[in-house]
Design a protein around this motif. Structure first.
Motif, PDB file in Angstrom:
ATOM      1  N   LEU A  26      -5.077   1.292  10.630  1.00  0.00           N
ATOM      2  CA  LEU A  26      -4.401   0.093  10.120  1.00  0.00           C
ATOM      3  C   LEU A  26      -3.358   0.438   9.054  1.00  0.00           C
ATOM      4  N   ASP A  27      -2.943   1.686   9.008  1.00  0.00           N
ATOM      5  CA  ASP A  27      -1.937   2.083   8.015  1.00  0.00           C
ATOM      6  C   ASP A  27      -0.646   1.314   8.274  1.00  0.00           C
ATOM      7  N   GLY A  28      -0.171   0.620   7.237  1.00  0.00           N
ATOM      8  CA  GLY A  28       1.056  -0.164   7.380  1.00  0.00           C
ATOM      9  C   GLY A  28       0.811  -1.629   7.684  1.00  0.00           C
ATOM     10  N   LEU A  29      -0.465  -2.010   7.679  1.00  0.00           N
ATOM     11  CA  LEU A  29      -0.852  -3.387   7.987  1.00  0.00           C
ATOM     12  C   LEU A  29      -0.069  -4.405   7.150  1.00  0.00           C
ATOM     13  N   THR A  86       7.567 -13.302  -1.026  1.00  0.00           N
ATOM     14  CA  THR A  86       7.526 -12.067  -1.820  1.00  0.00           C
ATOM     15  C   THR A  86       6.603 -11.044  -1.156  1.00  0.00           C
ATOM     16  N   GLN A  87       7.105  -9.837  -0.980  1.00  0.00           N
ATOM     17  CA  GLN A  87       6.294  -8.796  -0.355  1.00  0.00           C
ATOM     18  C   GLN A  87       5.816  -7.790  -1.390  1.00  0.00           C
ATOM     19  N   THR A  88       4.548  -7.451  -1.297  1.00  0.00           N
ATOM     20  CA  THR A  88       3.994  -6.425  -2.178  1.00  0.00           C
ATOM     21  C   THR A  88       3.293  -5.396  -1.299  1.00  0.00           C
ATOM     22  N   THR A  89       3.673  -4.142  -1.448  1.00  0.00           N
ATOM     23  CA  THR A  89       3.009  -3.087  -0.681  1.00  0.00           C
ATOM     24  C   THR A  89       2.170  -2.260  -1.634  1.00  0.00           C
ATOM     25  N   VAL A  90       0.924  -2.054  -1.281  1.00  0.00           N
ATOM     26  CA  VAL A  90       0.049  -1.245  -2.120  1.00  0.00           C
ATOM     27  C   VAL A  90      -0.524  -0.084  -1.311  1.00  0.00           C
ATOM     28  N   GLU A  91      -0.970   0.906  -2.034  1.00  0.00           N
ATOM     29  CA  GLU A  91      -1.630   2.066  -1.426  1.00  0.00           C
ATOM     30  C   GLU A  91      -3.129   1.865  -1.611  1.00  0.00           C
ATOM     31  N   ALA A  92      -3.853   1.770  -0.510  1.00  0.00           N
ATOM     32  CA  ALA A  92      -5.296   1.523  -0.593  1.00  0.00           C
ATOM     33  C   ALA A  92      -6.064   2.744  -0.123  1.00  0.00           C
ATOM     34  N   GLU A  93      -7.321   2.781  -0.516  1.00  0.00           N
ATOM     35  CA  GLU A  93      -8.209   3.858  -0.079  1.00  0.00           C
ATOM     36  C   GLU A  93      -8.660   3.614   1.349  1.00  0.00           C
ATOM     37  N   ASP A  94      -8.895   4.680   2.048  1.00  0.00           N
ATOM     38  CA  ASP A  94      -9.520   4.599   3.361  1.00  0.00           C
ATOM     39  C   ASP A  94     -10.891   3.923   3.186  1.00  0.00           C
ATOM     40  N   GLY A  95     -11.178   2.947   3.983  1.00  0.00           N
ATOM     41  CA  GLY A  95     -12.481   2.288   3.887  1.00  0.00           C
ATOM     42  C   GLY A  95     -12.501   1.073   2.973  1.00  0.00           C
ATOM     43  N   ASP A  96     -11.432   0.899   2.208  1.00  0.00           N
ATOM     44  CA  ASP A  96     -11.311  -0.259   1.336  1.00  0.00           C
ATOM     45  C   ASP A  96     -11.073  -1.510   2.185  1.00  0.00           C
ATOM     46  N   VAL A 137      -3.446   4.751   2.751  1.00  0.00           N
ATOM     47  CA  VAL A 137      -3.259   3.658   3.712  1.00  0.00           C
ATOM     48  C   VAL A 137      -2.427   2.573   3.041  1.00  0.00           C
ATOM     49  N   LYS A 138      -1.334   2.207   3.648  1.00  0.00           N
ATOM     50  CA  LYS A 138      -0.488   1.183   3.031  1.00  0.00           C
ATOM     51  C   LYS A 138      -0.794  -0.202   3.619  1.00  0.00           C
ATOM     52  N   VAL A 139      -0.778  -1.194   2.734  1.00  0.00           N
ATOM     53  CA  VAL A 139      -0.929  -2.584   3.171  1.00  0.00           C
ATOM     54  C   VAL A 139       0.168  -3.400   2.508  1.00  0.00           C
ATOM     55  N   THR A 140       0.788  -4.280   3.266  1.00  0.00           N
ATOM     56  CA  THR A 140       1.801  -5.161   2.692  1.00  0.00           C
ATOM     57  C   THR A 140       1.299  -6.595   2.733  1.00  0.00           C
TER      58      THR A 140
END
Ligand code: FES
Length: 106
Positions: free
Chosen positions: A94-97, A11-21, A1-4
């Motif tokens: 919420l992938d891409g939030l 400044t934009q930071t995109t991270v890869e999060a776990e489902d349910g995080d 799941v990606k969150v920006t």
């Protein structure tokens, strides 16, 4: 799941999060500046304040009464997009939030 995360200076930071995080935990565990999460996600601080991007507001949904109360103690202006990021659980829906971060959390 990606969150920006979009910092106050743009400044934009995109991270890869776990489902349910949570949005707070994903930021803290990826060293994203701008989210503190002092209470560890138990809705006892307001240092995980974020503004949900307008495009995502409907999908994320409204804040709870408990969040409302804590946000009264937030360091920065609270508006209708304000949420406590520890209360937003990530999942496929919420992938891409995208969330915006306030200038300060204290
Ligand atoms: Fe404390 Fe969200 S981390 S209220």
């Amino acid at each position: 799941v990606k969150v920006t995360y979009v910092a106050h200076d743009g400044t934009q930071t995109t991270v890869e999060a776990e489902d349910g995080d949570s949005v707070m935990h994903a930021a803290v565990s990826n060293d994203v500046d701008g989210i503190v999460g002092e209470c560890g996600g138990s809705m006892m601080c307001a240092t995980c304040h974020c503004y949900v991007d307008e495009a995502w507001q409907d999908r994320v949904g409204p804040r709870s009464d408990g969040e409302e109360d804590m946000l009264e103690g937030a360091a920065c202006e609270v508006n209708d997009r304000s949420r406590l990021s520890c209360q937003i659980k990530l999942g496929a829906d919420l992938d891409g939030l995208v969330v915006h971060l306030p200038e300060e959390q204290f």
